[in-house]
Design an enzyme around this catalytic site. Sequence first.
Site, PDB file in Angstrom:
ATOM      1  N   GLY A  69      48.586  72.065  14.357  1.00 19.61           N
ATOM      2  CA  GLY A  69      48.197  71.144  15.436  1.00 19.61           C
ATOM      3  C   GLY A  69      46.794  71.512  15.868  1.00 19.61           C
ATOM      4  O   GLY A  69      46.489  72.684  16.096  1.00 19.61           O
ATOM      5  N   LYS A  70      45.922  70.512  15.977  1.00 19.63           N
ATOM      6  CA  LYS A  70      44.518  70.836  16.262  1.00 19.63           C
ATOM      7  C   LYS A  70      44.363  71.604  17.569  1.00 19.63           C
ATOM      8  O   LYS A  70      43.601  72.566  17.664  1.00 19.63           O
ATOM      9  CB  LYS A  70      43.679  69.557  16.298  1.00 19.63           C
ATOM     10  CG  LYS A  70      43.561  68.935  14.923  1.00 19.63           C
ATOM     11  CD  LYS A  70      42.553  67.827  14.878  1.00 19.63           C
ATOM     12  CE  LYS A  70      42.640  67.102  13.546  1.00 19.63           C
ATOM     13  NZ  LYS A  70      42.482  67.974  12.371  1.00 19.63           N
ATOM     14  N   GLY A  97      37.864  73.309  10.887  1.00 15.17           N
ATOM     15  CA  GLY A  97      37.230  72.640  12.027  1.00 15.17           C
ATOM     16  C   GLY A  97      37.750  73.186  13.350  1.00 15.17           C
ATOM     17  O   GLY A  97      36.991  73.333  14.314  1.00 15.17           O
ATOM     18  N   ASP A  98      39.036  73.498  13.392  1.00 12.00           N
ATOM     19  CA  ASP A  98      39.616  74.037  14.633  1.00 12.00           C
ATOM     20  C   ASP A  98      39.008  75.401  14.958  1.00 12.00           C
ATOM     21  O   ASP A  98      38.676  75.692  16.117  1.00 12.00           O
ATOM     22  CB  ASP A  98      41.137  74.165  14.493  1.00 12.00           C
ATOM     23  CG  ASP A  98      41.788  72.822  14.235  1.00 12.00           C
ATOM     24  OD1 ASP A  98      41.243  71.807  14.713  1.00 12.00           O
ATOM     25  OD2 ASP A  98      42.825  72.774  13.555  1.00 12.00           O
ATOM     26  N   ASN A 156      45.888  75.161  17.206  1.00  7.15           N
ATOM     27  CA  ASN A 156      45.038  75.967  16.316  1.00  7.15           C
ATOM     28  C   ASN A 156      43.781  76.433  17.049  1.00  7.15           C
ATOM     29  O   ASN A 156      43.344  77.576  16.911  1.00  7.15           O
ATOM     30  CB  ASN A 156      44.603  75.144  15.093  1.00  7.15           C
ATOM     31  CG  ASN A 156      45.745  74.848  14.144  1.00  7.15           C
ATOM     32  OD1 ASN A 156      46.794  75.478  14.204  1.00  7.15           O
ATOM     33  ND2 ASN A 156      45.546  73.866  13.266  1.00  7.15           N
ATOM     34  N   ASP A 198      28.395  73.379   3.838  1.00  3.26           N
ATOM     35  CA  ASP A 198      26.944  73.372   4.081  1.00  3.26           C
ATOM     36  C   ASP A 198      26.581  73.787   5.503  1.00  3.26           C
ATOM     37  O   ASP A 198      25.399  73.728   5.885  1.00  3.26           O
ATOM     38  CB  ASP A 198      26.369  71.976   3.802  1.00  3.26           C
ATOM     39  CG  ASP A 198      26.428  71.643   2.321  1.00  3.26           C
ATOM     40  OD1 ASP A 198      26.428  72.592   1.513  1.00  3.26           O
ATOM     41  OD2 ASP A 198      26.511  70.455   1.985  1.00  3.26           O
ATOM     42  N   GLY A 258      46.967  77.970   4.932  1.00  4.25           N
ATOM     43  CA  GLY A 258      47.461  77.554   6.252  1.00  4.25           C
ATOM     44  C   GLY A 258      46.340  77.513   7.264  1.00  4.25           C
ATOM     45  O   GLY A 258      45.257  78.069   7.047  1.00  4.25           O
ATOM     46  N   ASP A 302      42.118  77.283   1.362  1.00  4.31           N
ATOM     47  CA  ASP A 302      42.703  76.130   2.053  1.00  4.31           C
ATOM     48  C   ASP A 302      41.803  75.805   3.247  1.00  4.31           C
ATOM     49  O   ASP A 302      41.609  76.645   4.133  1.00  4.31           O
ATOM     50  CB  ASP A 302      44.130  76.507   2.519  1.00  4.31           C
ATOM     51  CG  ASP A 302      44.812  75.393   3.288  1.00  4.31           C
ATOM     52  OD1 ASP A 302      44.249  74.285   3.397  1.00  4.31           O
ATOM     53  OD2 ASP A 302      45.923  75.645   3.799  1.00  4.31           O
ATOM     54  N   SER A 310      37.994  81.264   8.011  1.00  2.00           N
ATOM     55  CA  SER A 310      39.321  80.646   8.157  1.00  2.00           C
ATOM     56  C   SER A 310      39.817  80.002   6.866  1.00  2.00           C
ATOM     57  O   SER A 310      41.022  79.844   6.687  1.00  2.00           O
ATOM     58  CB  SER A 310      39.301  79.607   9.280  1.00  2.00           C
ATOM     59  OG  SER A 310      38.685  78.422   8.829  1.00  2.00           O
TER      60      SER A 310
HETATM   61  O1  RIB Z   1      43.152  70.635  11.904  1.00  6.93           O
HETATM   62  C1  RIB Z   1      44.263  71.049  11.160  1.00  6.93           C
HETATM   63  C2  RIB Z   1      45.518  70.539  11.804  1.00  6.93           C
HETATM   64  O2  RIB Z   1      45.516  69.131  11.751  1.00  6.93           O
HETATM   65  C3  RIB Z   1      46.790  70.967  11.114  1.00  6.93           C
HETATM   66  O3  RIB Z   1      47.278  72.206  11.568  1.00  6.93           O
HETATM   67  C4  RIB Z   1      47.715  69.814  11.366  1.00  6.93           C
HETATM   68  O4  RIB Z   1      48.742  70.104  12.274  1.00  6.93           O
HETATM   69  C5  RIB Z   1      46.834  68.689  11.894  1.00  6.93           C
HETATM   70  O5  RIB Z   1      47.025  68.483  13.216  1.00  6.93           O
END
Ligand code: RIB
Length: 297
Positions: free
Chosen positions: A39-40, A244-245, A43, A217, A278, A239, A273
């Site tokens: 979940g953004k 981004g999170d 995370n 980049d 995951g 992965d 990351s």
């Molecule tokens: O940004 C990654 C997240 O996007 C994942 O963990 C997934 O849950 C989605 O929300």
Amino acid sequence: MTRVVVVGSINMDLVTLAPRFAGPGETLLGERFLTLQGGKGANQAVAAARLGAEVTMVGAVGDDAFGDQLREGLQREGIALDHLHRIDDCGSGTASITVAGGENQIVIVPAANARLTPAHVEQASDAIARADAVLVQLESPLETVEATLRMGQRLGVPVILNPAPAQPLPLDWLKLARFVTPNQHELAILLGADPNEDFRELMRRTPCPVVLTRGADGAWYRDGGEPQSQGGFSVDVVDSTGAGDTFNAALAVFLKDDLGTAVRKACAAGALSVTQLGARDGMPTLAALDAFLERQS
Ligand code: RIB
């Protein structure tokens, strides 16, 4: 200690590793299946906590087994959960993720995340008033995103708006954010522009300060004046989920540094990351980030 409040989504990620992405109507044999927390919003909360921030999560889970596991996962990271809501007769958010060749494809079912309301943000106003930065993304209802931006403005607390997943927003909302942090595709959608237009031109037209992520980049940033660049860091990609999170969390944690330094640290944290499977396993601690940056200089 830097205080960060995250208003956002909490998902269970149902991750399948595959040799490649399946086409429409096609069935593939996958290599592995994992249930991982994501979940953004959650995370970003975890990444900020690992980087040493005191973090409060404003979010919602369902009354199912996933909800309990997701709560425990955030608790283990030392995140304050006074504003984590358990929604009755509702499932927790899920993300079905396929990972192939370091890239991902994601389908989200918001479930409890869709029940996070502006009233929940209002209830968290004390925590937000004490925060050094607030993070919000677009996996929550838009009225909740707007309430977060307006509260940040009212209380004089900087809000970083991570406009993912991409969707158009009223441009007036962007003006409420301290920074908006899209990738090029998300920025084009935000501005209703051609995605092939030069991203620097899109950044000049963005009505608020912007930090634009460019994957491997690095990133570009503009806080008035001309867009500036920060190169990426070379790592072995396993992965990209959660990169981004991690970037957004680091930006929030280091926002008190000068912007160039904060963006450099955010690029480095994002790069680290992606070296594990995951969304969360590769998120660095502050010590790991410092050691990585030391090795680069
Ligand atoms: O940004 C990654 C997240 O996007 C994942 O963990 C997934 O849950 C989605 O929300």
